[in-house]
Design an enzyme around this catalytic site. Structure first.
Site, PDB file in Angstrom:
ATOM      1  N   ASP A   1      -1.807   1.962   0.373  1.00 34.64           N
ATOM      2  CA  ASP A   1      -1.895   2.319  -1.112  1.00 34.64           C
ATOM      3  C   ASP A   1      -2.310   1.035  -2.069  1.00 34.64           C
ATOM      4  O   ASP A   1      -2.751   1.123  -3.559  1.00 34.64           O
ATOM      5  CB  ASP A   1      -1.866   3.676  -1.239  1.00 34.64           C
ATOM      6  CG  ASP A   1      -0.127   3.621  -1.921  1.00 34.64           C
ATOM      7  OD1 ASP A   1       0.523   2.908  -1.574  1.00 34.64           O
ATOM      8  OD2 ASP A   1      -0.086   5.188  -2.989  1.00 34.64           O
ATOM      9  N   SER A   2      -0.613   0.083  -1.803  1.00 33.46           N
ATOM     10  CA  SER A   2      -0.341  -1.028  -2.632  1.00 33.46           C
ATOM     11  C   SER A   2      -1.924  -2.128  -2.674  1.00 33.46           C
ATOM     12  O   SER A   2      -1.755  -2.957  -3.246  1.00 33.46           O
ATOM     13  CB  SER A   2       0.608  -2.059  -1.421  1.00 33.46           C
ATOM     14  OG  SER A   2      -0.029  -2.523  -0.427  1.00 33.46           O
TER      15      SER A   2
ATOM     16  N   ASP B   1      -2.864   5.703   4.232  1.00 36.62           N
ATOM     17  CA  ASP B   1      -2.383   6.348   3.464  1.00 36.62           C
ATOM     18  C   ASP B   1      -2.564   6.992   2.196  1.00 36.62           C
ATOM     19  O   ASP B   1      -3.758   7.046   2.142  1.00 36.62           O
ATOM     20  CB  ASP B   1      -1.846   4.996   1.973  1.00 36.62           C
ATOM     21  CG  ASP B   1       0.348   4.553   2.474  1.00 36.62           C
ATOM     22  OD1 ASP B   1       0.492   5.405   2.600  1.00 36.62           O
ATOM     23  OD2 ASP B   1       0.048   3.662   1.795  1.00 36.62           O
TER      24      ASP B   1
ATOM     25  N   LYS C   1       0.130   8.528   6.351  1.00 35.56           N
ATOM     26  CA  LYS C   1       1.437   8.310   5.130  1.00 35.56           C
ATOM     27  C   LYS C   1       1.493   8.955   4.495  1.00 35.56           C
ATOM     28  O   LYS C   1      -0.013   8.370   4.108  1.00 35.56           O
ATOM     29  CB  LYS C   1       1.592   6.737   5.512  1.00 35.56           C
ATOM     30  CG  LYS C   1       2.774   6.794   5.261  1.00 35.56           C
ATOM     31  CD  LYS C   1       3.417   5.277   5.102  1.00 35.56           C
ATOM     32  CE  LYS C   1       2.741   4.010   4.291  1.00 35.56           C
ATOM     33  NZ  LYS C   1       3.436   4.266   2.735  1.00 35.56           N
TER      34      LYS C   1
ATOM     35  N   GLU D   1       4.454   9.977   0.729  1.00 36.53           N
ATOM     36  CA  GLU D   1       5.885   9.216   0.514  1.00 36.53           C
ATOM     37  C   GLU D   1       6.412  10.952   0.423  1.00 36.53           C
ATOM     38  O   GLU D   1       5.264  11.631   0.204  1.00 36.53           O
ATOM     39  CB  GLU D   1       5.213   8.758  -1.031  1.00 36.53           C
ATOM     40  CG  GLU D   1       5.067   7.131  -0.777  1.00 36.53           C
ATOM     41  CD  GLU D   1       4.365   6.533  -2.031  1.00 36.53           C
ATOM     42  OE1 GLU D   1       5.473   7.131  -3.078  1.00 36.53           O
ATOM     43  OE2 GLU D   1       4.339   5.469  -1.514  1.00 36.53           O
TER      44      GLU D   1
ATOM     45  N   GLU E   1      11.832   1.959   2.436  1.00 38.27           N
ATOM     46  CA  GLU E   1      11.548   1.008   1.384  1.00 38.27           C
ATOM     47  C   GLU E   1      12.735   1.151   0.314  1.00 38.27           C
ATOM     48  O   GLU E   1      13.322   1.492   0.102  1.00 38.27           O
ATOM     49  CB  GLU E   1       9.878   1.402   0.653  1.00 38.27           C
ATOM     50  CG  GLU E   1       9.546   0.241   0.247  1.00 38.27           C
ATOM     51  CD  GLU E   1       8.291   0.368  -0.752  1.00 38.27           C
ATOM     52  OE1 GLU E   1       7.363   1.062  -0.150  1.00 38.27           O
ATOM     53  OE2 GLU E   1       8.125  -0.998  -1.629  1.00 38.27           O
TER      54      GLU E   1
HETATM   55  O1  KIV Z   1       1.657   0.416   0.425  1.00 34.55           O
HETATM   56  C1  KIV Z   1       1.786   0.076   1.194  1.00 34.55           C
HETATM   57  O2  KIV Z   1       1.589  -1.529   1.582  1.00 34.55           O
HETATM   58  C2  KIV Z   1       3.045   0.925   2.146  1.00 34.55           C
HETATM   59  C3  KIV Z   1       4.201  -0.796   2.747  1.00 34.55           C
HETATM   60  C4  KIV Z   1       4.828  -1.372   1.131  1.00 34.55           C
HETATM   61  C5  KIV Z   1       4.988   0.301   3.083  1.00 34.55           C
HETATM   62  O3  KIV Z   1       3.296   1.971   1.931  1.00 34.55           O
END
Ligand code: KIV
Length: 290
Positions: free
Chosen positions: A49-50, A88, A118, A120, A187
Site C-alpha cells: 500500500d506504499s 497488501d 499481507k 499489519e 519493518e
Molecule cells: O507497503 C509496502 O510497500 C510495504 C513494504 C515496505 C514492506 O509494506
C-alpha cells in the site's frame, strides 16, 4: 490469468519452507510492466500500500482504498508469471473483525488472482490471521514500524531501539507465527531485535530497515532504483533511474523543439502505387537561440 499459470508460481508454503535457508528476495511492484521486469529475479512481489505514497502522492498509506489495491494487484499478476504475488490489505479493510477481513481478503484474492495477502499488526491481529488462514487465505504478517499506524506512533518511528519494548515486539512476532502467518515483515526495527526474532520464530522474517540476519529482504522498487525524492537510511540505491529519466526527457524536449524528432524512421510512408511514395523529408530546422 489461467489456473495453470497460477500453479507454476512460487507459493506461500514454498516461501515458508525457506526458513533459515537461502535468503528470500522480494521487491514491491505496482504495475504490469515493472512486475514483468522484476518477476524473474524475486521470490515474491509485494503490491504494497506504499503505492499510495509512491504512485498517488498521498503523505501516508492511510487514505489508500481497497479498490486501488485490487486494481494494482491485478496488473501485477497480469505482468508476472513466476513470483508469488502478495497484496497488501489497506487501512480499514481488515481491523474491525475477522469476518470483515475475510470478506475483503476474498475480494482481493478473487479479483487480482494473487496468492497471498499481507496485513499489519501483531498480537491483536492474531485471531484474524487464524481465521483467514483456516479458511484458505495465506497471510503475511507485518510488525515493527507499521505505517498504517502513523497517526498513533506520531510519525514513522523505528521500533525496538529501547530494551523495554522488546518483550512486546517479540510477543507480536510469536503471536502472528502461532496464528498461522507464513512469513512476517519486520519493518524499521533495531537490528539486534530483528536478528533475535528471526532466531526465535519458526516462520521466515522479511526485513526492511531491520537486519541482514532476516530470512529475506524487501525494498520499495522505486527507492532502490533511485526514483524517490527522499531516501530513508535503510535504502541502498542500486540504480539512478531518476537521473536517467531526467536526461532522456531533456533530450526528447530538445529534439522536439529542433524538429529532429520524429525522424524519417519514425514516420509512415504512403503505400506503393499511390504516387506519393516519397514522403517529403522534413529537414531539421533548429530554432533560433534566444
Ligand atoms: O507497503 C509496502 O510497500 C510495504 C513494504 C515496505 C514492506 O509494506
Amino acid at each position: 490469468m489461467s489456473l495453470q499459470n497460477s500453479l507454476k508460481r512460487m507459493t506461500a508454503p514454498q516461501i515458508a519452507a525457506r526458513k533459515g535457508g537461502e535468503p528470500i528476495v522480494s521487491l514491491t511492484a505496482y504495475h504490469a510492466h515493472t512486475a514483468a521486469l522484476v518477476d524473474p529475479h524475486v521470490d515474491f512481489l509485494l503490491v504494497g500500500d506504499s503505492l499510495g505514497m509512491v504512485m498517488h502522492g498521498y503523505s501516508s498509506t492511510v487514505p489508500v482504498p481497497l479498490d486501488l489495491m485490487i486494481m494494482h494487484g491485478a496488473a501485477v499478476v497480469r505482468g508476472s508469471t513466476q513470483a508469488l504475488v502478495v497484496v497488501d490489505m489497506p487501512f480499514g479493510s481488515y481491523e474491525e473483525s475477522p469476518q470483515i477481513a475475510f470478506r475483503n481478503a476474498v475480494r482481493v484474492m478473487k479479483e487480482t488472482g494473487c496468492g497471498a495477502i499481507k496485513m499489519e499488526g501483531g498480537a491483536h491481529m492474531a485471531p484474524t490471521i487464524d481465521y483467514l488462514t483456516k479458511r484458505g487465505i495465506p497471510v503475511m504478517a507485518h510488525i515493527g514500524l507499521t505505517p498504517q499506524s502513523v497517526n498513533m506512533m506520531g510519525g514513522f518511528k523505528t521500533q525496538g531501539r529501547e530494551k523495554k519494548d522488546w518483550a512486546r515486539l517479540e510477543g507480536d512476532a510469536q503471536a502472528v507465527a502461532n496464528a498461522g502467518a507464513f512469513a512476517v515483515v519486520l519493518e524499521g526495527m533495531a537490528e539486534l531485535l530483528a536478528a533475535r526474532i528471526t532466531k526465535m520464530i519458526a516462520i521466515p522474517t522479511i526485513g526492511i530497515g531491520a537486519s541482514v540476519d532476516c530470512d529475506g529482504q524487501i525494498l520499495v522498487l522505486e527507492d532502490m532504483l533511485g526514483l524517490s525524492p527522499r531516501v530513508p537510511k535503510f535504502v541502498k540505491e542500486f540504480g539512478n533511474l531518476g537521473q536517467a529519466i531526467e536526461n532522456s526527457v531533456k533530450a526528447y524536449a530538445s529534439e522536439v523543439k529542433s524538429r529532429q524528432f520524429p525522424a524519417r524512421e519514425h514516420v509512415y510512408a504512403m503505400k506503393k502505387g499511390e504516387g506519393l511514395e516519397e514522403a517529403p523529408q522534413k529537414k531539421a530546422v533548429p530554432r533560433a537561440k534566444k
